[in-house]
Enzyme design. Structure first.
Site, PDB file in Angstrom:
ATOM      1  N   GLU A 110     -34.340  27.220 -55.076  1.00 16.29           N
ATOM      2  CA  GLU A 110     -33.599  26.766 -53.898  1.00 16.29           C
ATOM      3  C   GLU A 110     -33.765  27.793 -52.799  1.00 16.29           C
ATOM      4  OE1 GLU A 110     -29.435  26.232 -55.021  1.00 16.29           O
ATOM      5  OE2 GLU A 110     -30.159  25.755 -57.011  1.00 16.29           O
ATOM      6  N   LYS A 112     -32.398  30.432 -50.157  1.00 16.06           N
ATOM      7  CA  LYS A 112     -31.212  31.289 -50.066  1.00 16.06           C
ATOM      8  C   LYS A 112     -30.752  31.249 -48.620  1.00 16.06           C
ATOM      9  CE  LYS A 112     -29.503  35.757 -51.596  1.00 16.06           C
ATOM     10  NZ  LYS A 112     -28.825  36.229 -50.402  1.00 16.06           N
ATOM     11  N   ASP A 114     -28.659  31.972 -45.381  1.00 13.58           N
ATOM     12  CA  ASP A 114     -28.047  33.214 -44.940  1.00 13.58           C
ATOM     13  C   ASP A 114     -26.850  32.909 -44.052  1.00 13.58           C
ATOM     14  OD1 ASP A 114     -27.763  35.882 -44.832  1.00 13.58           O
ATOM     15  OD2 ASP A 114     -29.360  36.245 -43.387  1.00 13.58           O
ATOM     16  N   TYR A 221     -24.543  24.525 -53.178  1.00 20.74           N
ATOM     17  CA  TYR A 221     -25.535  24.800 -54.212  1.00 20.74           C
ATOM     18  C   TYR A 221     -25.011  25.018 -55.622  1.00 20.74           C
ATOM     19  CZ  TYR A 221     -24.012  29.391 -52.622  1.00 20.74           C
ATOM     20  OH  TYR A 221     -23.253  30.445 -52.245  1.00 20.74           O
ATOM     21  N   LYS A 308     -36.085  38.109 -52.393  1.00 12.44           N
ATOM     22  CA  LYS A 308     -35.826  38.378 -50.983  1.00 12.44           C
ATOM     23  C   LYS A 308     -37.134  38.368 -50.203  1.00 12.44           C
ATOM     24  CE  LYS A 308     -31.351  39.388 -50.773  1.00 12.44           C
ATOM     25  NZ  LYS A 308     -30.580  40.292 -49.989  1.00 12.44           N
ATOM     26  N   CYS A 402     -18.723  72.046 -41.125  1.00 17.93           N
ATOM     27  CA  CYS A 402     -18.185  70.714 -40.853  1.00 17.93           C
ATOM     28  C   CYS A 402     -18.160  70.473 -39.341  1.00 17.93           C
ATOM     29  CB  CYS A 402     -16.772  70.588 -41.423  1.00 17.93           C
ATOM     30  SG  CYS A 402     -15.990  69.028 -40.996  1.00 17.93           S
ATOM     31  N   CYS A 405     -14.192  70.264 -38.352  1.00 20.51           N
ATOM     32  CA  CYS A 405     -13.191  71.323 -38.519  1.00 20.51           C
ATOM     33  C   CYS A 405     -13.840  72.687 -38.724  1.00 20.51           C
ATOM     34  CB  CYS A 405     -12.251  71.005 -39.676  1.00 20.51           C
ATOM     35  SG  CYS A 405     -13.021  71.249 -41.286  1.00 20.51           S
ATOM     36  N   CYS A 420     -17.035  68.702 -47.024  1.00 21.35           N
ATOM     37  CA  CYS A 420     -16.148  69.618 -46.316  1.00 21.35           C
ATOM     38  C   CYS A 420     -14.951  69.848 -47.236  1.00 21.35           C
ATOM     39  CB  CYS A 420     -15.699  69.006 -44.992  1.00 21.35           C
ATOM     40  SG  CYS A 420     -14.301  69.907 -44.289  1.00 21.35           S
ATOM     41  N   CYS A 426      -8.859  68.827 -42.318  1.00 21.94           N
ATOM     42  CA  CYS A 426      -9.991  68.221 -41.617  1.00 21.94           C
ATOM     43  C   CYS A 426      -9.578  66.832 -41.123  1.00 21.94           C
ATOM     44  CB  CYS A 426     -11.174  68.160 -42.576  1.00 21.94           C
ATOM     45  SG  CYS A 426     -12.670  67.534 -41.832  1.00 21.94           S
TER      46      CYS A 426
HETATM   47  P1  AMP Z   1     -26.139  38.619 -52.132  1.00 22.48           P
HETATM   48  O1  AMP Z   1     -25.016  38.429 -51.133  1.00 22.48           O
HETATM   49  O2  AMP Z   1     -27.393  39.168 -51.548  1.00 22.48           O
HETATM   50  O3  AMP Z   1     -25.683  39.258 -53.423  1.00 22.48           O
HETATM   51  O4  AMP Z   1     -26.573  37.147 -52.539  1.00 22.48           O
HETATM   52  C1  AMP Z   1     -25.694  36.314 -53.174  1.00 22.48           C
HETATM   53  C2  AMP Z   1     -25.256  35.255 -52.225  1.00 22.48           C
HETATM   54  O5  AMP Z   1     -26.313  34.391 -51.845  1.00 22.48           O
HETATM   55  C3  AMP Z   1     -24.275  34.329 -52.835  1.00 22.48           C
HETATM   56  O6  AMP Z   1     -22.988  34.858 -52.826  1.00 22.48           O
HETATM   57  C4  AMP Z   1     -24.380  33.125 -51.943  1.00 22.48           C
HETATM   58  O7  AMP Z   1     -23.444  33.236 -50.909  1.00 22.48           O
HETATM   59  C5  AMP Z   1     -25.747  33.228 -51.307  1.00 22.48           C
HETATM   60  N1  AMP Z   1     -26.622  32.064 -51.512  1.00 22.48           N
HETATM   61  C6  AMP Z   1     -27.315  31.460 -50.532  1.00 22.48           C
HETATM   62  N2  AMP Z   1     -28.014  30.429 -50.999  1.00 22.48           N
HETATM   63  C7  AMP Z   1     -27.777  30.342 -52.313  1.00 22.48           C
HETATM   64  C8  AMP Z   1     -28.211  29.458 -53.340  1.00 22.48           C
HETATM   65  N3  AMP Z   1     -29.067  28.470 -53.116  1.00 22.48           N
HETATM   66  N4  AMP Z   1     -27.746  29.688 -54.595  1.00 22.48           N
HETATM   67  C9  AMP Z   1     -26.890  30.699 -54.852  1.00 22.48           C
HETATM   68  N5  AMP Z   1     -26.444  31.564 -53.916  1.00 22.48           N
HETATM   69  C10 AMP Z   1     -26.872  31.387 -52.649  1.00 22.48           C
HETATM   70 ZN    ZN Z   2     -14.021  69.283 -42.111  1.00 27.98          ZN
END
Ligand code: AMP
Ligand code: ZN
Length: 664
Positions: A110, A112, A114, A221, A308, A402, A405, A420, A426
């Site tokens: 599938e 992924k 974003d 999904y 990725k 530091c 401080c 520190c 601090c």
């Molecule tokens: P990460 O945030 O990089 O750990 O990736 C995990 C997140 O990918 C999950 O929490 C989902 O929100 C997201 N995600 C997006 N598309 C999918 C998909 N097809 N299946 C599962 N997770 C997905």
């Molecule tokens: Zn400090």
């Protein structure tokens, strides 16, 4: 037709049009006619409040205001995903899982998406609640906002289970994103940086009618629940579609990793043609029984992996290195960069981690560097263009004092970072500890933000978090920007925090390496601060999942007089420094020292409840069978390879009833 029927007809019709338009992308009525019908319905509903329905299409326009989002515990934890970056990584994953399950493995591939993840709960076909991912265990209830997203069905179609959770990603498609930005620019406001942050920010807006204006979408999904009529992941995508959810038709079943790689290669190029952002491919073992056998690691399912897409890179110049001091005194060098655009955002800073990193790469001010953005918020410097190094460039000399401080920095053996040591004097450490103490996952003190904390510290009213409990309204009022109401809120917030349970107080103390999960473990095991404070390093290491580093840090913390003093003060104010009677009476140690693996489908309790029962009674739940397993609780349809493995190792396999007897 009576009023009730009229209302129902309108709702039904609008729902169908909505589905056609937003999910199927196939309008069956003009916008004008849709509006007319919606207005008709609104009128009827106003005149007849007795027919109110929390899932009526009229609620799509929003209007509900949420001041504070309630925290809700997920019925099923929301895990993250392990990542992979190459063909080899995927092949290694296959090798690992093949050792754990029998038979051929099929995969679903599938996209992924974003965006921001969301968990929707449906009961009897209606949307009951929508919760953000939060820390995976608990998230925020954002139902009112989610209801305004048109592609999320409020009422389901077809035959669906009586209760289930469905998970997906809230995304902001490019087209809508650009449109929003055009409007913002026209109004003289700064444009939003990228669709993902805008989508996740939208979920937490207080005014749901603002959310309704944003062209958000939700792509689903994952279905999760008890006794679902589903055997594999691909089928669950199809079912979700049948019930009215938006599920992109791109997913595919692959019979081998090489087929998976074909899918990856194809979308690596074609993702740029999609209407929304994606950052990779998610590969899942298709068969749900195989998934169940594979189980989970502490963070992620073993049955899924994300691939990725290669992070985007940019070239820019390093202008300056500055140093940040954290609440534990840790020093983090930060690269201040000539601003550059990377993957849709303007990058100005990158983390340099520690002195060794700087030395290893010989990073110098004036260098032309390559920055890369993976999933993390702060981008990384991944290389230097040495040909562009100025002739007069000087090697970076790491600071020895530091920056805040001026104390001489220390670096303990085995530590990558400098520290520190001026814990008490601090400013960023003092401030940082208090800020951590009041933060949401810790004491969650309302009415106290970071600006107020720095105001209180600067005016000498507080020096550590125990001092918060001695504040009086009269102390605070003279401060600038502190009206009577906010002073009262602050005091009330501090007072209310006395009810925060011990595990969160323990987290709030800010002991190095004691994060939320570790604090939970320790509070369960030691039950009180006194118990924990008197534990030796060896005893701590023997607690499940506590390693040397944590053990040492805990012992160090309690060896300091100042810390004990503060804890005694907290005790005297009535802060929870032991687990409550209620929690105690709920807990037994009947199963202490025993590790359980739970497999299959159960009748009297759900699998989740079963796991909770094990933990409440002092046992440990593990997701895979090993020599350390003492019992396997076997339900219906337990995986055959799990059974063989348990039998091979001579582990007791017990039924649900036998288990319930053990704790009765
Ligand atoms: P990460 O945030 O990089 O750990 O990736 C995990 C997140 O990918 C999950 O929490 C989902 O929100 C997201 N995600 C997006 N598309 C999918 C998909 N097809 N299946 C599962 N997770 C997905
Ligand atoms: Zn400090």
């Amino acid at each position: 037709m009576n009023i009730k029927e009229q209302i129902n007809n309108l709702r039904e019709g609008l729902r169908q049009h909505n589905h056609n338009y937003y999910v199927l992308d196939n309008a069956t009525i003009s916008d004008y006619d849709f509006d007319i019908k919606l207005k008709q319905l609104q009128k009827l509903e106003e005149a007849h409040p007795e027919f109110y329905d929390a899932n009526s299409p009229t609620l799509r326009v929003g209007g509900a205001i949420t001041k504070n989002f309630n925290t809700v515990t997920h019925d099923y934890r929301m895990y993250s995903l392990s990542n992979s970056y190459s063909k080899e990584d995927l092949e290694d994953w296959e090798t690992r899982i093949k050792k754990l399950v029998d038979g051929a493995i099929e995969y679903t591939c599938e996209l992924k998406y974003d965006g921001a993840s969301i968990s929707l709960t449906y009961e009897n076909g209606k949307l009951l609640r929508a919760v953000t991912r939060g820390d995976g265990y608990q998230g925020d209830d954002v139902t009112a906002n989610i209801k305004t997203i048109n592609s999320i069905p409020l009422v389901l179609k077809g035959t669906y289970p009586s209760r289930f959770d469905i998970r997906g990603e809230i995304v902001l498609p490019f087209e809508g994103f650009h449109k929003m930005n055009e409007e913002r620019i026209a109004e003289g406001e700064d444009p939003y940086r990228n669709p993902r942050n805008t989508a996740s920010g939208s979920l937490k807006l207080q005014d749901s009618s603002e959310v309704a204006k944003r062209p958000l979408d939700c792509l689903l999904y994952h279905i999760i629940g008890e006794k679902l009529p589903i055997n594999n992941q691909f089928e669950s995508l199809e079912k979700a579609r049948e019930w009215g959810f938006k599920v992109p038709p791109i997913a595919k079943v692959a019979k081998s990793i090489s087929e998976v790689i074909e899918f990856v290669d194809y979308w690596n190029v074609h993702r740029h043609d999609l209407p929304y952002e994606t950052d990779g491919i998610v590969i899942k073992v298709n068969n749900l029984f195989q998934q169940e056998e594979l189980g989970y690691t502490a963070k992620a399912p073993r049955w899924a992996i994300a691939y990725k897409f290669k992070a985007e890179k940019a070239t820019t110049v390093l202008n300056e290195i500055t140093y940040q001091v954290g609440r534990t005194g840790a020093i983090t060098p930060v690269a201040n960069l000539e601003p550059v655009e990377l993957a849709g955002t303007i990058v100005k800073r990158a983390s340099l981690h520690n002195a060794d990193q700087i030395e290893k790469f010989d990073i110098r001010v004036g260098d032309t560097v390559f920055v890369e953005k993976g999933g993390e918020i702060i981008p990384k410097i991944v290389g230097i263009d040495l040909e562009k190094r100025p002739l007069d460039s000087l090697a970076t000399i790491y600071i020895i004092h530091c920056p805040k401080c001026n104390s001489a920095l220390q670096r303990q053996e085995g530590d990558a970072k400098h520290f520190c040591p001026n814990i008490d004097g601090c400013p960023p450490q003092i401030m940082g500890r208090i800020q951590h103490f009041i933060s949401r996952k810790a004491m969650d003190i309302d009415g106290l933000g970071s600006e107020t904390v720095s105001l209180l510290v600067k005016n000498g009213l507080i020096h550590n978090y125990a001092d918060l409990f001695e504040l009086a309204v009269a102390d605070i009022l003279p401060l600038e920007r502190m009206a009577g109401k906010s002073a009262e809120n602050l005091i009330a917030g501090v007072e209310a925090s006395k009810n925060v349970p011990f595990e969160r107080v323990l987290f709030a103390l800010g002991i190095r390496y004691v994060g939320e999960t570790v604090a939970k473990k320790l509070s369960k095991h030691y039950k009180s601060i006194n118990g924990l404070a008197s534990a030796s390093e060896e005893e701590l290491i023997n607690v499940d999942e506590i390693g040397e580093v944590i053990a040492k840090s805990v012992v160090d913390f309690f060896s300091l007089f100042e810390n004990n003093d503060i804890i005694n003060r907290l005790k005297s104010y009535g802060v929870q420094l032991e687990i409550s009677e209620e929690e105690l009476s709920n807990q037994t140690n009947k199963l202490e020292g025993n590790t359980f693996v739970v497999s299959g489908v159960f009748i009297k309790v759900s699998r989740n409840e079963l796991k909770q029962l094990i933990e409440k009674n002092g046992g440990k739940v593990s997701s895979s069978i090993s020599k350390k397993t003492n019992f396997v609780v076997a339900g219906d349809k337990m995986g055959p390879s799990k059974r063989t493995k348990a039998e091979g190792l001579g582990i007791a396999i017990i039924t649900e009833d036998e288990f319930l007897l053990m704790i009765s």
